[in-house]
Design a protein around this motif. Sequence first.
Motif, PDB file in Angstrom:
ATOM      1  N   MET A   1       0.845  -1.175   0.000  1.00 54.87           N
ATOM      2  CA  MET A   1       0.000   0.000   0.000  1.00 54.87           C
ATOM      3  C   MET A   1       0.895   1.243   0.000  1.00 54.87           C
ATOM      4  O   MET A   1       1.881   1.303   0.737  1.00 54.87           O
ATOM      5  CB  MET A   1      -0.896  -0.024   1.249  1.00 54.87           C
ATOM      6  CG  MET A   1      -1.919   1.076   1.272  1.00 54.87           C
ATOM      7  SD  MET A   1      -2.984   1.110   2.756  1.00 54.87           S
ATOM      8  CE  MET A   1      -3.816  -0.443   2.684  1.00 54.87           C
ATOM      9  N   ARG A   2       0.548   2.209  -0.816  1.00 56.85           N
ATOM     10  CA  ARG A   2       1.310   3.456  -0.907  1.00 56.85           C
ATOM     11  C   ARG A   2       1.243   4.216   0.412  1.00 56.85           C
ATOM     12  O   ARG A   2       0.295   4.071   1.192  1.00 56.85           O
ATOM     13  CB  ARG A   2       0.754   4.329  -2.021  1.00 56.85           C
ATOM     14  CG  ARG A   2       0.942   3.760  -3.405  1.00 56.85           C
ATOM     15  CD  ARG A   2       0.450   4.718  -4.498  1.00 56.85           C
ATOM     16  NE  ARG A   2      -0.426   5.767  -4.051  1.00 56.85           N
ATOM     17  CZ  ARG A   2      -1.706   5.892  -4.436  1.00 56.85           C
ATOM     18  NH1 ARG A   2      -2.244   5.034  -5.258  1.00 56.85           N
ATOM     19  NH2 ARG A   2      -2.439   6.898  -4.004  1.00 56.85           N
ATOM     20  N   ALA A   3       2.226   5.066   0.649  1.00 58.36           N
ATOM     21  CA  ALA A   3       2.298   5.826   1.906  1.00 58.36           C
ATOM     22  C   ALA A   3       1.085   6.721   2.086  1.00 58.36           C
ATOM     23  O   ALA A   3       0.535   6.813   3.188  1.00 58.36           O
ATOM     24  CB  ALA A   3       3.585   6.644   1.947  1.00 58.36           C
ATOM     25  N   ASP A   4       0.639   7.396   1.008  1.00 57.89           N
ATOM     26  CA  ASP A   4      -0.522   8.281   1.143  1.00 57.89           C
ATOM     27  C   ASP A   4      -1.801   7.481   1.402  1.00 57.89           C
ATOM     28  O   ASP A   4      -2.668   7.917   2.157  1.00 57.89           O
ATOM     29  CB  ASP A   4      -0.678   9.197  -0.067  1.00 57.89           C
ATOM     30  CG  ASP A   4      -0.933   8.447  -1.362  1.00 57.89           C
ATOM     31  OD1 ASP A   4      -0.451   7.301  -1.509  1.00 57.89           O
ATOM     32  OD2 ASP A   4      -1.625   9.003  -2.240  1.00 57.89           O
ATOM     33  N   ALA A   5      -1.900   6.294   0.836  1.00 60.23           N
ATOM     34  CA  ALA A   5      -3.065   5.438   1.083  1.00 60.23           C
ATOM     35  C   ALA A   5      -3.064   4.940   2.530  1.00 60.23           C
ATOM     36  O   ALA A   5      -4.110   4.892   3.185  1.00 60.23           O
ATOM     37  CB  ALA A   5      -3.088   4.260   0.113  1.00 60.23           C
ATOM     38  N   LYS A   6      -1.874   4.597   3.044  1.00 57.12           N
ATOM     39  CA  LYS A   6      -1.758   4.170   4.452  1.00 57.12           C
ATOM     40  C   LYS A   6      -2.176   5.296   5.388  1.00 57.12           C
ATOM     41  O   LYS A   6      -2.863   5.065   6.385  1.00 57.12           O
ATOM     42  CB  LYS A   6      -0.327   3.742   4.774  1.00 57.12           C
ATOM     43  CG  LYS A   6       0.043   2.381   4.285  1.00 57.12           C
ATOM     44  CD  LYS A   6       1.452   2.040   4.726  1.00 57.12           C
ATOM     45  CE  LYS A   6       1.864   0.689   4.161  1.00 57.12           C
ATOM     46  NZ  LYS A   6       3.238   0.345   4.534  1.00 57.12           N
ATOM     47  N   LEU A   7      -1.740   6.504   5.062  1.00 57.94           N
ATOM     48  CA  LEU A   7      -2.082   7.661   5.887  1.00 57.94           C
ATOM     49  C   LEU A   7      -3.590   7.895   5.891  1.00 57.94           C
ATOM     50  O   LEU A   7      -4.191   8.125   6.947  1.00 57.94           O
ATOM     51  CB  LEU A   7      -1.343   8.903   5.392  1.00 57.94           C
ATOM     52  CG  LEU A   7      -1.612  10.196   6.160  1.00 57.94           C
ATOM     53  CD1 LEU A   7      -1.168  10.060   7.613  1.00 57.94           C
ATOM     54  CD2 LEU A   7      -0.883  11.365   5.496  1.00 57.94           C
ATOM     55  N   LYS A   8      -4.213   7.824   4.720  1.00 62.09           N
ATOM     56  CA  LYS A   8      -5.671   8.007   4.640  1.00 62.09           C
ATOM     57  C   LYS A   8      -6.397   6.910   5.413  1.00 62.09           C
ATOM     58  O   LYS A   8      -7.371   7.172   6.115  1.00 62.09           O
ATOM     59  CB  LYS A   8      -6.136   8.025   3.179  1.00 62.09           C
ATOM     60  CG  LYS A   8      -5.760   9.293   2.458  1.00 62.09           C
ATOM     61  CD  LYS A   8      -6.190   9.256   1.010  1.00 62.09           C
ATOM     62  CE  LYS A   8      -5.716  10.521   0.299  1.00 62.09           C
ATOM     63  NZ  LYS A   8      -6.051  10.502  -1.114  1.00 62.09           N
ATOM     64  N   ARG A   9      -5.915   5.687   5.296  1.00 59.29           N
ATOM     65  CA  ARG A   9      -6.525   4.562   6.017  1.00 59.29           C
ATOM     66  C   ARG A   9      -6.441   4.801   7.523  1.00 59.29           C
ATOM     67  O   ARG A   9      -7.408   4.622   8.253  1.00 59.29           O
ATOM     68  CB  ARG A   9      -5.819   3.261   5.638  1.00 59.29           C
ATOM     69  CG  ARG A   9      -6.448   2.030   6.243  1.00 59.29           C
ATOM     70  CD  ARG A   9      -5.711   0.759   5.785  1.00 59.29           C
ATOM     71  NE  ARG A   9      -6.450  -0.431   6.113  1.00 59.29           N
ATOM     72  CZ  ARG A   9      -6.514  -0.971   7.331  1.00 59.29           C
ATOM     73  NH1 ARG A   9      -5.869  -0.408   8.331  1.00 59.29           N
ATOM     74  NH2 ARG A   9      -7.219  -2.057   7.544  1.00 59.29           N
ATOM     75  N   GLN A  10      -5.269   5.240   7.994  1.00 62.65           N
ATOM     76  CA  GLN A  10      -5.096   5.495   9.427  1.00 62.65           C
ATOM     77  C   GLN A  10      -5.978   6.641   9.894  1.00 62.65           C
ATOM     78  O   GLN A  10      -6.556   6.589  10.986  1.00 62.65           O
ATOM     79  CB  GLN A  10      -3.621   5.767   9.758  1.00 62.65           C
ATOM     80  CG  GLN A  10      -3.343   5.847  11.243  1.00 62.65           C
ATOM     81  CD  GLN A  10      -3.708   4.584  12.012  1.00 62.65           C
ATOM     82  OE1 GLN A  10      -3.565   3.464  11.509  1.00 62.65           O
ATOM     83  NE2 GLN A  10      -4.210   4.747  13.224  1.00 62.65           N
ATOM     84  N   LYS A  11      -6.104   7.681   9.073  1.00 63.54           N
ATOM     85  CA  LYS A  11      -6.986   8.803   9.429  1.00 63.54           C
ATOM     86  C   LYS A  11      -8.439   8.332   9.535  1.00 63.54           C
ATOM     87  O   LYS A  11      -9.167   8.776  10.416  1.00 63.54           O
ATOM     88  CB  LYS A  11      -6.859   9.934   8.407  1.00 63.54           C
ATOM     89  CG  LYS A  11      -5.605  10.743   8.555  1.00 63.54           C
ATOM     90  CD  LYS A  11      -5.584  11.896   7.563  1.00 63.54           C
ATOM     91  CE  LYS A  11      -4.371  12.763   7.767  1.00 63.54           C
ATOM     92  NZ  LYS A  11      -4.382  13.943   6.911  1.00 63.54           N
ATOM     93  N   LEU A  12      -8.843   7.441   8.649  1.00 61.53           N
ATOM     94  CA  LEU A  12     -10.200   6.884   8.708  1.00 61.53           C
ATOM     95  C   LEU A  12     -10.404   6.084   9.996  1.00 61.53           C
ATOM     96  O   LEU A  12     -11.437   6.207  10.660  1.00 61.53           O
ATOM     97  CB  LEU A  12     -10.479   6.011   7.483  1.00 61.53           C
ATOM     98  CG  LEU A  12     -10.757   6.766   6.195  1.00 61.53           C
ATOM     99  CD1 LEU A  12     -10.607   5.850   4.985  1.00 61.53           C
ATOM    100  CD2 LEU A  12     -12.158   7.389   6.242  1.00 61.53           C
ATOM    101  N   ILE A  13      -9.418   5.278  10.349  1.00 63.13           N
ATOM    102  CA  ILE A  13      -9.510   4.483  11.580  1.00 63.13           C
ATOM    103  C   ILE A  13      -9.602   5.394  12.796  1.00 63.13           C
ATOM    104  O   ILE A  13     -10.423   5.181  13.694  1.00 63.13           O
ATOM    105  CB  ILE A  13      -8.317   3.512  11.693  1.00 63.13           C
ATOM    106  CG1 ILE A  13      -8.425   2.419  10.625  1.00 63.13           C
ATOM    107  CG2 ILE A  13      -8.234   2.898  13.086  1.00 63.13           C
ATOM    108  CD1 ILE A  13      -7.185   1.559  10.479  1.00 63.13           C
TER     109      ILE A  13
END
Length: 193
Positions: free
Chosen positions: A1-13
């Motif tokens: 998973m790309r870094a920006d996608a990981k960041l968005k996923r974490q923000k959602l969590i």
Amino acid sequence: MRADAKLKRQKLIEAATEQFRTRTNSEVTLEGIAKDAGVGIATLYRHFPTREDLRLACALNLFDTLDTVLARTVEEFDTDPRGTWEAAIWRLADYGIGVLVGALADEHPRSVDTEVLTKRDQFFARVQLLIDKAAAHGLVAADLEPLEMAAELIVATRPLSATANELFPDVKNRLVRHLITAWRQPVVPGGGA
């Protein structure tokens, strides 16, 4: 998973955990979670196709957070047993362990993710270590079970509706204080304390 996608996923969590922790289930919307995370609803669905997938991710994230808190608490316990014990209980209450309800209950064991089961078991093992240390100092009855403790904290810290919060703004804190006191009392068969 790309870094920006990981960041968005974490923000959602993080946004979802905060909503599940502070709002009644009927007040939590996926659209609101996406907005709080600063992403579009399509991004939320790309990461979490169902509400249950999102709850699961929140539970796993919270297990990791709580494991760190509990490990530090067990390590530091003997420096100030009562203060450390009570601070740990307040941290658990403040983190909103109600998010873990689905991960703690085995209504349909086959449908519970194995990672959740592993983290749940690790969580309860760490809680048992904490209870053992607290019991050795007379802070809890020795027969307090980790699941019982978690269940009572979940009920005491369950989010209330906005109206109930206005009417009883300090009810969570009062209930947690009652639990801390009640856990000290030995349970006597026949209903006495």
